[in-house]
Design an enzyme around this catalytic site. Structure first.
Site, short mmCIF file in Angstrom:
data_model
loop_
_atom_site.label_atom_id
_atom_site.label_comp_id
_atom_site.label_asym_id
_atom_site.label_seq_id
_atom_site.Cartn_x
_atom_site.Cartn_y
_atom_site.Cartn_z
N ARG A 50 0.83 -1.15 -0.10
CA ARG A 50 -0.09 -0.12 -0.07
C ARG A 50 0.84 1.24 0.07
NH1 ARG A 50 -3.51 0.24 5.13
NH2 ARG A 50 -3.96 2.41 4.24
N ASP A 52 0.93 5.51 0.44
CA ASP A 52 0.09 6.33 1.21
C ASP A 52 -0.74 7.63 0.12
OD1 ASP A 52 0.31 4.99 3.65
OD2 ASP A 52 1.85 6.22 4.14
N ARG A 196 9.43 8.07 4.40
CA ARG A 196 9.27 9.48 4.72
C ARG A 196 9.72 9.94 6.20
NH1 ARG A 196 3.09 10.33 3.81
NH2 ARG A 196 3.57 12.44 4.20
#
Length: 248
Positions: A50, A52, A196
């Site tokens: 997945r 974001d 991140r």
């Protein structure tokens, strides 16, 4: 039952990530809708992971199962691309063994994060604009410490349903490409927001707000509050998914 792999890429700017979410536009929902329309039956694709909200993918895989055999997968690919919006492209649809899973059969994933050091209209929304000087050598030193650990709780989004925060990072590095700093990281799996948060912490080190050695302290703390900020999603790309050669 026949299983097919879809190789695709997408610009994630308009999407709330890959995974279907209630009252939100996702890449998975877009692909399900268009593939179901094309094949005349309900199709639910399973992604290799997945991404974001706002994150992009240069290489992404998904699989789906159908009773029938696709006579011309290349023709299905062509028609599907005509249905899909311009920010999603399917490269190919390939028949695979029934035990090959887009997510669980993957052995490694590669992400890259792009930081633009000078204003550039052609990288807007596709990189993190930071125009001040960063200590890239300190950032490289801190990056090297990542390979010594497997528990990355300090870089995980809080309150997720993840069963474990263990990841095996096999490569992490910084490269200077023109006016961009590019962070590449390869691992068997990633936690939500992990890349991140790592990059944000490394930027703090590059600014001089943290030392390179602080990276070790942050990882050992296993506390998200100790790490740096999360850089914007637009600079992050899922670049590559690796599977066993014998399977794909």
């Amino acid at each position: 039952m026949n299983r097919y792999f879809i190789k695709l890429a997408y610009n994630g700017s308009r999407y709330h990530g890959w995974q279907i979410q209630e009252n939100a536009h996702s890449v998975q929902s877009e692909l399900n809708q268009k593939l179901s329309l094309l094949l005349g039956q309900e199709i639910n694709v399973v992604g290799c992971g997945r991404t974001d909200t706002g994150v992009h993918a240069r290489e992404f895989y998904a699989h789906f199962d159908i009773e029938e055999t696709l006579d011309e997968p290349s023709d299905t690919t062509y028609k599907l691309n005509r249905f899909l919006p311009s920010d999603v492209v399917v490269f190919n649809i390939t028949p695979v063994p029934g035990d090959l899973h887009s997510r669980f059969s993957a052995i490694s994933r590669t992400y890259r994060y792009y930081i633009s050091q000078h204003k550039n209209p052609f990288t807007q929304g596709l990189s993190y604009p930071y125009y001040r000087t960063l200590d890239i050598e300190a950032m490289k030193t801190a990056t090297g410490f990542l390979l010594n650990f497997t528990d990355f709780t300090s870089f995980s989004k809080l309150h997720t349903q993840t069963q474990t925060n263990l990841c095996k990072i096999t490569e992490a590095r910084w490269d200077v490409l023109g006016d961009q700093l590019v962070f590449t990281i390869i691992a068997d799996r990633f936690l939500r927001n992990m890349v991140r948060a790592i990059v944000g912490t490394l930027v703090e080190i590059g600014k001089g707000k943290l030392t390179a050695r602080d990276m070790v302290t942050i990882i050992e703390a296993k506390d998200r509050r100790k790490a740096g900020f999360s850089v914007p999603a637009g600079g992050l790309f899922l670049e590559k998914i690796d599977y066993p050669i014998s399977l794909i």
